[in-house]
Design a protein around this motif. Structure first.
Motif, PDB file in Angstrom:
ATOM      1  N   ALA A 407       0.943  -1.245   0.025  1.00  0.00           N
ATOM      2  CA  ALA A 407      -0.033  -0.037  -0.078  1.00  0.00           C
ATOM      3  C   ALA A 407       0.924   1.308   0.030  1.00  0.00           C
ATOM      4  O   ALA A 407       0.430   2.258  -0.647  1.00  0.00           O
ATOM      5  N   ILE A 408       1.890   1.078   0.682  1.00  0.00           N
ATOM      6  CA  ILE A 408       3.014   2.236   0.700  1.00  0.00           C
ATOM      7  C   ILE A 408       3.384   2.517  -0.680  1.00  0.00           C
ATOM      8  O   ILE A 408       3.563   3.725  -1.149  1.00  0.00           O
ATOM      9  N   ILE A 409       3.920   1.599  -1.491  1.00  0.00           N
ATOM     10  CA  ILE A 409       4.402   1.449  -2.738  1.00  0.00           C
ATOM     11  C   ILE A 409       3.417   2.064  -3.588  1.00  0.00           C
ATOM     12  O   ILE A 409       3.608   2.795  -4.340  1.00  0.00           O
ATOM     13  N   GLU A 410       2.028   1.678  -3.453  1.00  0.00           N
ATOM     14  CA  GLU A 410       0.809   2.273  -4.349  1.00  0.00           C
ATOM     15  C   GLU A 410       1.259   3.777  -4.266  1.00  0.00           C
ATOM     16  O   GLU A 410       0.986   4.495  -5.120  1.00  0.00           O
ATOM     17  N   ASP A 411       1.250   4.302  -3.044  1.00  0.00           N
ATOM     18  CA  ASP A 411       1.131   5.839  -2.729  1.00  0.00           C
ATOM     19  C   ASP A 411       2.249   6.279  -3.712  1.00  0.00           C
ATOM     20  O   ASP A 411       2.174   7.699  -4.115  1.00  0.00           O
ATOM     21  N   ILE A 412       3.400   5.839  -3.589  1.00  0.00           N
ATOM     22  CA  ILE A 412       4.581   6.296  -4.210  1.00  0.00           C
ATOM     23  C   ILE A 412       4.407   6.168  -5.548  1.00  0.00           C
ATOM     24  O   ILE A 412       4.656   7.417  -6.215  1.00  0.00           O
ATOM     25  N   LEU A 413       3.805   5.294  -6.323  1.00  0.00           N
ATOM     26  CA  LEU A 413       3.832   5.208  -7.624  1.00  0.00           C
ATOM     27  C   LEU A 413       2.798   6.254  -8.374  1.00  0.00           C
ATOM     28  O   LEU A 413       2.925   6.580  -9.671  1.00  0.00           O
ATOM     29  N   THR A 414       1.822   6.951  -7.280  1.00  0.00           N
ATOM     30  CA  THR A 414       0.972   7.767  -7.957  1.00  0.00           C
ATOM     31  C   THR A 414       1.675   9.101  -8.188  1.00  0.00           C
ATOM     32  O   THR A 414       1.224  10.032  -8.999  1.00  0.00           O
ATOM     33  N   GLY A 415       3.035   9.494  -8.090  1.00  0.00           N
ATOM     34  CA  GLY A 415       3.826  10.554  -8.141  1.00  0.00           C
ATOM     35  C   GLY A 415       4.638  10.229  -9.286  1.00  0.00           C
ATOM     36  O   GLY A 415       5.196  11.172  -9.624  1.00  0.00           O
ATOM     37  N   MET A 416       4.995   9.062  -9.707  1.00  0.00           N
ATOM     38  CA  MET A 416       5.750   8.578 -10.820  1.00  0.00           C
ATOM     39  C   MET A 416       5.485   8.693 -12.252  1.00  0.00           C
ATOM     40  O   MET A 416       3.984   8.503 -12.548  1.00  0.00           O
ATOM     41  N   GLY A 417       6.100   9.109 -13.093  1.00  0.00           N
ATOM     42  CA  GLY A 417       5.725   9.171 -14.476  1.00  0.00           C
ATOM     43  C   GLY A 417       6.284   7.994 -15.431  1.00  0.00           C
ATOM     44  O   GLY A 417       6.077   6.951 -15.239  1.00  0.00           O
ATOM     45  N   ASP A 418       7.056   8.425 -16.348  1.00  0.00           N
ATOM     46  CA  ASP A 418       7.377   7.406 -17.566  1.00  0.00           C
ATOM     47  C   ASP A 418       8.845   6.963 -17.312  1.00  0.00           C
ATOM     48  O   ASP A 418       9.102   6.139 -18.075  1.00  0.00           O
ATOM     49  N   THR A 419       9.588   7.444 -16.547  1.00  0.00           N
ATOM     50  CA  THR A 419      10.860   6.613 -16.082  1.00  0.00           C
ATOM     51  C   THR A 419      10.732   5.206 -15.830  1.00  0.00           C
ATOM     52  O   THR A 419      10.127   4.835 -15.185  1.00  0.00           O
ATOM     53  N   PRO A 420      11.787   4.514 -16.586  1.00  0.00           N
ATOM     54  CA  PRO A 420      11.485   3.004 -16.528  1.00  0.00           C
ATOM     55  C   PRO A 420      11.681   2.539 -14.956  1.00  0.00           C
ATOM     56  O   PRO A 420      12.646   3.074 -14.156  1.00  0.00           O
ATOM     57  N   ARG A 421      11.032   1.488 -14.469  1.00  0.00           N
ATOM     58  CA  ARG A 421      10.918   1.270 -13.064  1.00  0.00           C
ATOM     59  C   ARG A 421      10.409  -0.133 -12.928  1.00  0.00           C
ATOM     60  O   ARG A 421       9.987  -0.645 -13.696  1.00  0.00           O
ATOM     61  N   THR A 422      10.925  -0.788 -11.926  1.00  0.00           N
ATOM     62  CA  THR A 422      10.415  -1.956 -11.199  1.00  0.00           C
ATOM     63  C   THR A 422      10.134  -1.968  -9.826  1.00  0.00           C
ATOM     64  O   THR A 422      10.840  -1.220  -8.977  1.00  0.00           O
ATOM     65  N   VAL A 423       9.179  -2.292  -9.440  1.00  0.00           N
ATOM     66  CA  VAL A 423       8.748  -2.796  -8.161  1.00  0.00           C
ATOM     67  C   VAL A 423       8.877  -4.102  -7.669  1.00  0.00           C
ATOM     68  O   VAL A 423       8.368  -5.171  -7.952  1.00  0.00           O
ATOM     69  N   ILE A 424       9.732  -4.077  -6.431  1.00  0.00           N
ATOM     70  CA  ILE A 424      10.028  -5.339  -5.666  1.00  0.00           C
ATOM     71  C   ILE A 424       9.848  -5.002  -4.371  1.00  0.00           C
ATOM     72  O   ILE A 424      10.668  -4.317  -3.737  1.00  0.00           O
ATOM     73  N   THR A 425       8.913  -5.644  -3.564  1.00  0.00           N
ATOM     74  CA  THR A 425       8.607  -5.081  -2.180  1.00  0.00           C
ATOM     75  C   THR A 425       9.611  -5.535  -1.339  1.00  0.00           C
ATOM     76  O   THR A 425      10.146  -4.899  -0.262  1.00  0.00           O
ATOM     77  N   SER A 426      10.311  -6.770  -1.330  1.00  0.00           N
ATOM     78  CA  SER A 426      11.299  -7.310  -0.501  1.00  0.00           C
ATOM     79  C   SER A 426      12.599  -6.394  -0.896  1.00  0.00           C
ATOM     80  O   SER A 426      13.357  -6.393  -1.970  1.00  0.00           O
ATOM     81  N   ARG A 427      13.145  -6.012   0.208  1.00  0.00           N
ATOM     82  CA  ARG A 427      14.297  -4.842  -0.097  1.00  0.00           C
ATOM     83  C   ARG A 427      15.771  -5.578  -0.687  1.00  0.00           C
ATOM     84  O   ARG A 427      16.241  -5.134  -1.462  1.00  0.00           O
ATOM     85  N   PRO A 428      15.701  -6.815   0.302  1.00  0.00           N
ATOM     86  CA  PRO A 428      16.982  -7.554  -0.169  1.00  0.00           C
ATOM     87  C   PRO A 428      16.802  -7.958  -1.654  1.00  0.00           C
ATOM     88  O   PRO A 428      18.067  -7.927  -2.237  1.00  0.00           O
ATOM     89  N   GLU A 429      15.757  -8.318  -2.093  1.00  0.00           N
ATOM     90  CA  GLU A 429      15.556  -8.854  -3.700  1.00  0.00           C
ATOM     91  C   GLU A 429      15.770  -7.633  -4.421  1.00  0.00           C
ATOM     92  O   GLU A 429      16.140  -7.692  -5.596  1.00  0.00           O
ATOM     93  N   ALA A 430      15.469  -6.619  -3.976  1.00  0.00           N
ATOM     94  CA  ALA A 430      15.439  -5.199  -4.946  1.00  0.00           C
ATOM     95  C   ALA A 430      16.813  -5.051  -4.962  1.00  0.00           C
ATOM     96  O   ALA A 430      17.194  -4.470  -5.993  1.00  0.00           O
ATOM     97  N   ILE A 431      17.759  -5.092  -4.036  1.00  0.00           N
ATOM     98  CA  ILE A 431      19.048  -4.663  -4.089  1.00  0.00           C
ATOM     99  C   ILE A 431      19.657  -5.728  -4.952  1.00  0.00           C
ATOM    100  O   ILE A 431      20.491  -5.336  -5.847  1.00  0.00           O
ATOM    101  N   ARG A 432      19.478  -6.984  -4.898  1.00  0.00           N
ATOM    102  CA  ARG A 432      20.070  -7.867  -5.744  1.00  0.00           C
ATOM    103  C   ARG A 432      19.650  -7.659  -7.260  1.00  0.00           C
ATOM    104  O   ARG A 432      20.393  -7.780  -8.232  1.00  0.00           O
ATOM    105  N   PHE A 433      18.415  -7.276  -7.538  1.00  0.00           N
ATOM    106  CA  PHE A 433      17.894  -6.851  -8.775  1.00  0.00           C
ATOM    107  C   PHE A 433      18.745  -5.646  -9.276  1.00  0.00           C
ATOM    108  O   PHE A 433      19.303  -5.655 -10.453  1.00  0.00           O
ATOM    109  N   ALA A 434      19.118  -4.713  -8.503  1.00  0.00           N
ATOM    110  CA  ALA A 434      19.859  -3.340  -8.825  1.00  0.00           C
ATOM    111  C   ALA A 434      21.141  -3.982  -9.169  1.00  0.00           C
ATOM    112  O   ALA A 434      21.814  -3.331 -10.308  1.00  0.00           O
ATOM    113  N   LEU A 435      21.742  -4.749  -8.624  1.00  0.00           N
ATOM    114  CA  LEU A 435      23.191  -5.080  -8.843  1.00  0.00           C
ATOM    115  C   LEU A 435      23.427  -6.029  -9.998  1.00  0.00           C
ATOM    116  O   LEU A 435      24.219  -5.876 -10.856  1.00  0.00           O
ATOM    117  N   GLU A 436      22.079  -6.755 -10.381  1.00  0.00           N
ATOM    118  CA  GLU A 436      22.160  -7.451 -11.599  1.00  0.00           C
ATOM    119  C   GLU A 436      21.915  -6.537 -12.838  1.00  0.00           C
ATOM    120  O   GLU A 436      22.522  -6.720 -14.073  1.00  0.00           O
TER     121      GLU A 436
END
Length: 478
Positions: A407-436
């Motif tokens: 629900a917090i992430i949904e609030d964040i996304l309402t302010g975002m536009g067309d910049t490429p993005r990925t949503v990953i709720t788990s922070r450790p998984e998100a960090i691994r995705f960034a490194l890859e």
């Protein structure tokens, strides 16, 4: 110590307690009360200590300090029990702050770095310095872990006493708006107070930006000298409200008492000329970003107000290391860069990503989330700032606390536009995705956690150190 000695200087409305009673310890948490203790009932953000007076007495409290009393109990009734708790702490530890030069730093962003800069300058001049702040507390080089930016008033006085007894001559501390509003620093006289800036944060507590600003301005009502960032939009109001003489600093205008010229920014740090009246000095810091210039100027003006020579203060900043969790470089065996930063407000995200854009050779990859149980209105603004300044965004969880992370992430996304993005709720998984995802020349900015080594979920702090997550990835894939 007798109850009468603890209450010295505190006006009270009524007293049914024996003032000659010997008090073992002072408590404001009824669960910690032991026989012979004094219980101070304070009204908190989530609960009211007055509800626990009976419990404290049942556990052996010798007396109670409160704002209202019912029944025949040993009570001292005061108008403001928070102010009373602060004064009791001062009396209990024999006015420790009076033995040292006190310096307070308030503002939304920049407090931590600025306090470290001030500490470095003072130590270069021969002072022994205690530091109180977000990362941790310090007595010289001794590290003391901390739970909040500014401790509750009674613990704060105990900490001052420990610093005094260790030979500290100066104390530099971050003073949060909560601390000012909740009287945690009540009764302390600051020889110098600094205002860094005001941007949206903590509106869940203060309600409006004006109330937030007024809370910050309270610091200047208990200071001998104030220092204000003239570049901040709130500067004029802060100057108008100040109850003490004030000087200013700026990175943009020569109207300030101390200002910068010829600013040079690069990936390795900043260089600029400091000007104050007829004095000029060449400054250099090994920390990148335009905000480093402002933080350094604020620290220099504070030290100048204390009588330290400008040239020596500027020289001391040349060797100041970066602060943990503030544009901190994480070692990686790669041709891209990973940074950790505490940015957790719209302005904080804008500042750090603007700084990174100034030296990134490839893409800027922003990983961030927003805290739960806090001001919800800043979430889309943080999303918008990252969307505007990053080349790729990874939206994840921060400290969700008792809220649903998605629900917090949904609030964040309402302010975002067309910049490429990925949503990953788990922070450790998100960090691994960034490194890859990262390629040569890219800069990954992990924002929001900074120095923190945990993630708070449903009142439980679970270990999460982003440095360890990065190291774990390379150990597994190396």
């Amino acid at each position: 110590m007798k109850l009468s000695e603890l209450l010295e200087g505190i006006p009270f409305i009524d007293c049914s307690a024996d003032l000659d009673t010997e008090i073992a310890e002072v408590r404001y948490d009824s669960r910690a009360v032991q026989p012979g203790d004094l219980f101070v009932a304070i009204r908190g953000f989530e609960t009211d200590g007055h509800r626990y007076i009976a419990s404290a007495l049942a556990q052996g409290a010798a007396a109670v300090v409160c704002e209202e009393s019912s029944g025949r109990i040993p009570a001292v009734v005061v108008r403001d029990s928070r102010a009373a708790l602060a004064r009791i702490g001062i009396n209990r530890y024999q006015h420790p702050a009076d033995a040292m030069t006190m310096i307070g730093v308030t503002g939304t962003n920049g407090k931590t770095s600025t306090t470290y800069f001030i500490k470095a300058i003072l130590e270069a001049s021969g002072a022994k310095v205690g530091l109180i702040g977000t990362n941790h507390n310090l007595i010289g080089d001794e590290v003391l872990e901390t739970e909040r930016t500014t401790p509750e008033s009674y613990e704060l006085q105990a900490l001052f006493a420990r610093m005094r007894d260790a030979g500290c001559t100066h104390v530099v501390m971050e003073v949060s708006s909560h601390a000012l509003a909740l009287k945690r620093v009540y009764g302390i006289r600051f020889q110098a107070a600094l205002f860094t800036n005001l941007t949206q944060d903590h509106l869940d507590f203060h309600g409006t930006m004006e109330e937030y600003r007024k809370a910050k301005a309270l610091l200047f009502s208990q200071s001998t000298h104030g220092v204000v960032n003239l570049d901040d939009p709130a500067a004029n109001k802060m100057l108008a409200d100040a109850k003490c003489p004030v000087t200013t600093f700026s990175a943009h205008t020569a109207e300030a008492d101390l200002y910068a010229e010829d600013i040079r920014l690069c990936a390795e740090g900043v260089q600029f000329t400091v000007v104050a009246a007829e004095e000029r000095a060449e400054a250099a810091l090994q920390i990148p970003g335009g905000f480093t210039v402002l933080n350094a100027l604020g620290a220099l003006e504070v030290c100048r107000s204390l009588g330290l020579p400008l040239a020596g203060a500027v020289e001391a900043l040349r060797t100041v290391p970066g602060v943990k969790g503030r544009i901190e470089v994480v070692p990686t065996p790669t041709d891209y860069t990973v940074l950790i930063d505490y940015a957790h407000s719209p302005d904080g995200i804008e500042n750090v990503l603007t700084a990174v854009r100034g030296f990134a050779k490839g893409r800027v990859i922003a990983l961030f989330g927003c805290g739960g149980d806090r001001d919800k209105t800043k979430r889309p603004k943080m999303g918008a700032a990252a969307d505007r300044l990053a080349d790729y965004c990874i939206v994840t969880s921060d400290n969700p606390r008792t809220e649903d992370p998605d629900a917090i992430i949904e609030d964040i996304l309402t302010g975002m536009g067309d910049t490429p993005r990925t949503v990953i709720t788990s922070r450790p998984e998100a960090i691994r995705f960034a490194l890859e995802l990262a390629q040569a020349g890219d800069v990954i900015v992990l924002m929001g956690k900074g120095h923190e080594t945990y993630q708070e979920i449903n009142h439980v702090k679970r270990h999460l150190d982003e440095r360890e997550e990065v190291a774990k990835y390379f150990n597994k894939n190396g």
